[in-house]
Design an enzyme around this catalytic site. Structure first.
Site, PDB file in Angstrom:
ATOM      1  N   HIS A  17       0.842  -1.211   0.000  1.00  0.00           N
ATOM      2  CA  HIS A  17       0.000   0.000   0.000  1.00  0.00           C
ATOM      3  C   HIS A  17       0.876   1.259   0.000  1.00  0.00           C
ATOM      4  O   HIS A  17       0.640   2.188  -0.762  1.00  0.00           O
ATOM      5  CB  HIS A  17      -0.868   0.058   1.264  1.00  0.00           C
ATOM      6  CG  HIS A  17      -1.900  -1.021   1.383  1.00  0.00           C
ATOM      7  ND1 HIS A  17      -2.057  -1.763   2.530  1.00  0.00           N
ATOM      8  CD2 HIS A  17      -2.851  -1.459   0.520  1.00  0.00           C
ATOM      9  CE1 HIS A  17      -3.054  -2.609   2.371  1.00  0.00           C
ATOM     10  NE2 HIS A  17      -3.547  -2.463   1.162  1.00  0.00           N
ATOM     11  N   LYS A  41     -18.414  -6.038   7.891  1.00  0.00           N
ATOM     12  CA  LYS A  41     -17.175  -6.815   8.047  1.00  0.00           C
ATOM     13  C   LYS A  41     -16.272  -6.137   9.070  1.00  0.00           C
ATOM     14  O   LYS A  41     -15.728  -5.064   8.808  1.00  0.00           O
ATOM     15  CB  LYS A  41     -16.465  -6.874   6.682  1.00  0.00           C
ATOM     16  CG  LYS A  41     -15.500  -8.012   6.528  1.00  0.00           C
ATOM     17  CD  LYS A  41     -15.071  -8.124   5.087  1.00  0.00           C
ATOM     18  CE  LYS A  41     -13.583  -8.342   4.966  1.00  0.00           C
ATOM     19  NZ  LYS A  41     -13.039  -8.055   3.644  1.00  0.00           N
ATOM     20  N   ARG A  90      -1.864  -6.053  -8.504  1.00  0.00           N
ATOM     21  CA  ARG A  90      -0.832  -7.019  -8.139  1.00  0.00           C
ATOM     22  C   ARG A  90      -0.646  -8.085  -9.207  1.00  0.00           C
ATOM     23  O   ARG A  90       0.437  -8.490  -9.526  1.00  0.00           O
ATOM     24  CB  ARG A  90      -1.183  -7.699  -6.814  1.00  0.00           C
ATOM     25  CG  ARG A  90      -0.981  -6.795  -5.646  1.00  0.00           C
ATOM     26  CD  ARG A  90      -1.642  -7.324  -4.426  1.00  0.00           C
ATOM     27  NE  ARG A  90      -3.070  -7.123  -4.506  1.00  0.00           N
ATOM     28  CZ  ARG A  90      -3.870  -7.105  -3.467  1.00  0.00           C
ATOM     29  NH1 ARG A  90      -3.394  -7.329  -2.270  1.00  0.00           N
ATOM     30  NH2 ARG A  90      -5.144  -6.889  -3.612  1.00  0.00           N
ATOM     31  N   SER A 127      -3.125  -7.586   2.891  1.00  0.00           N
ATOM     32  CA  SER A 127      -3.302  -7.466   4.339  1.00  0.00           C
ATOM     33  C   SER A 127      -3.714  -8.815   4.920  1.00  0.00           C
ATOM     34  O   SER A 127      -3.253  -9.195   6.003  1.00  0.00           O
ATOM     35  CB  SER A 127      -4.377  -6.432   4.660  1.00  0.00           C
ATOM     36  OG  SER A 127      -3.986  -5.174   4.206  1.00  0.00           O
TER      37      SER A 127
HETATM   38  P1  ADP Z   1      -5.738  -5.898   0.653  1.00  0.00           P
HETATM   39  O1  ADP Z   1      -6.620  -6.193   1.838  1.00  0.00           O
HETATM   40  O2  ADP Z   1      -5.897  -6.882  -0.473  1.00  0.00           O
HETATM   41  O3  ADP Z   1      -4.314  -5.659   1.000  1.00  0.00           O
HETATM   42  P2  ADP Z   1      -6.992  -3.236   0.306  1.00  0.00           P
HETATM   43  O4  ADP Z   1      -8.446  -3.257   0.084  1.00  0.00           O
HETATM   44  O5  ADP Z   1      -6.560  -2.666   1.600  1.00  0.00           O
HETATM   45  O6  ADP Z   1      -6.312  -4.615   0.002  1.00  0.00           O
HETATM   46  O7  ADP Z   1      -6.250  -2.510  -0.905  1.00  0.00           O
HETATM   47  C1  ADP Z   1      -6.346  -1.193  -1.226  1.00  0.00           C
HETATM   48  C2  ADP Z   1      -5.633  -0.912  -2.531  1.00  0.00           C
HETATM   49  O8  ADP Z   1      -4.260  -1.244  -2.413  1.00  0.00           O
HETATM   50  C3  ADP Z   1      -6.138  -1.714  -3.741  1.00  0.00           C
HETATM   51  O9  ADP Z   1      -6.083  -0.874  -4.881  1.00  0.00           O
HETATM   52  C4  ADP Z   1      -5.152  -2.825  -3.871  1.00  0.00           C
HETATM   53  O10 ADP Z   1      -5.062  -3.294  -5.190  1.00  0.00           O
HETATM   54  C5  ADP Z   1      -3.877  -2.109  -3.461  1.00  0.00           C
HETATM   55  N1  ADP Z   1      -2.892  -3.039  -2.941  1.00  0.00           N
HETATM   56  C6  ADP Z   1      -3.021  -3.873  -1.899  1.00  0.00           C
HETATM   57  N2  ADP Z   1      -1.893  -4.574  -1.720  1.00  0.00           N
HETATM   58  C7  ADP Z   1      -1.029  -4.166  -2.687  1.00  0.00           C
HETATM   59  C8  ADP Z   1       0.312  -4.533  -3.071  1.00  0.00           C
HETATM   60  N3  ADP Z   1       0.965  -5.499  -2.416  1.00  0.00           N
HETATM   61  N4  ADP Z   1       0.865  -3.900  -4.125  1.00  0.00           N
HETATM   62  C9  ADP Z   1       0.186  -2.957  -4.793  1.00  0.00           C
HETATM   63  N5  ADP Z   1      -1.079  -2.588  -4.504  1.00  0.00           N
HETATM   64  C10 ADP Z   1      -1.668  -3.172  -3.469  1.00  0.00           C
END
Ligand code: ADP
Length: 160
Positions: A17, A41, A90, A127
């Protein structure tokens, strides 16, 4: 002023992120990190805890703000006067759903979505994976900021 929103759950924020937020901050005048309040959730961390962690780890960026939102993302964008959404991609598996959302959001409110390819260092990171590994005592220090690592250790006691 060119403003972009980086939306997500951030439960908790990972280095993946942060990489996207940092890169977006170099492309836009202002970046608003939007933390989704999802009533159906409950996460590992409360929305307030996620926001506190995000604020701390983005403190070095002058043009990044962290806010929460509920309801439609495009309404949040309108309220923030942002015309662009930034989404990290990703893998191809992210693309199907993200494309649908992007097309819906431009139709709903003319909000553009820019996809940013993940840094290969973080392409497997999510996450949920971080929480799973941390729950069983695995080392997640390369994948999250230190303060998130500490918060995970304090919150997660490995199951017996
Ligand atoms: P997650 O729970 O899958 O980590 P979130 O809903 O918090 O995801 O993700 C928010 C944004 O960050 C989304 O656009 C997601 O594609 C992006 N994101 C999450 N993890 C990564 C990563 N490892 N690399 C690049 N973008 C990411």
């Amino acid at each position: 002023m060119r403003r972009a929103v980086c939306p997500g759950s951030f439960d908790p924020v990972t280095n993946g992120h942060l990489d996207i937020i940092g890169r977006a901050s170099r492309l836009f005048d202002e970046v608003i990190v939007g933390v989704l309040i999802n009533q159906s959730k409950s996460g590992l961390f409360s929305v307030e805890e996620r926001i506190d962690m995000l604020r701390e780890v983005t403190a070095s960026y002058d043009n990044v703000r962290v806010e929460s939102f509920r309801g439609l993302l495009v309404d949040f964008c309108r309220a923030q006067r942002a015309t662009v959404l930034i989404k990290g991609l990703r893998a191809v598996s992210d693309f199907d759903y993200e494309l649908q959302m992007a097309q819906m959001n431009i139709g709903l409110a003319g909000v553009e979505t820019l996809f940013m390819p993940t840094n290969p260092l973080y392409s497997f990171l999510s996450s949920s994976l971080v929480k799973d590994v941390a729950k069983w005592g695995g080392d997640v220090t390369p994948h999250v900021p230190d303060l998130v690592h500490e918060a995970l250790k304090a919150r997660l006691v490995p199951p017996a």
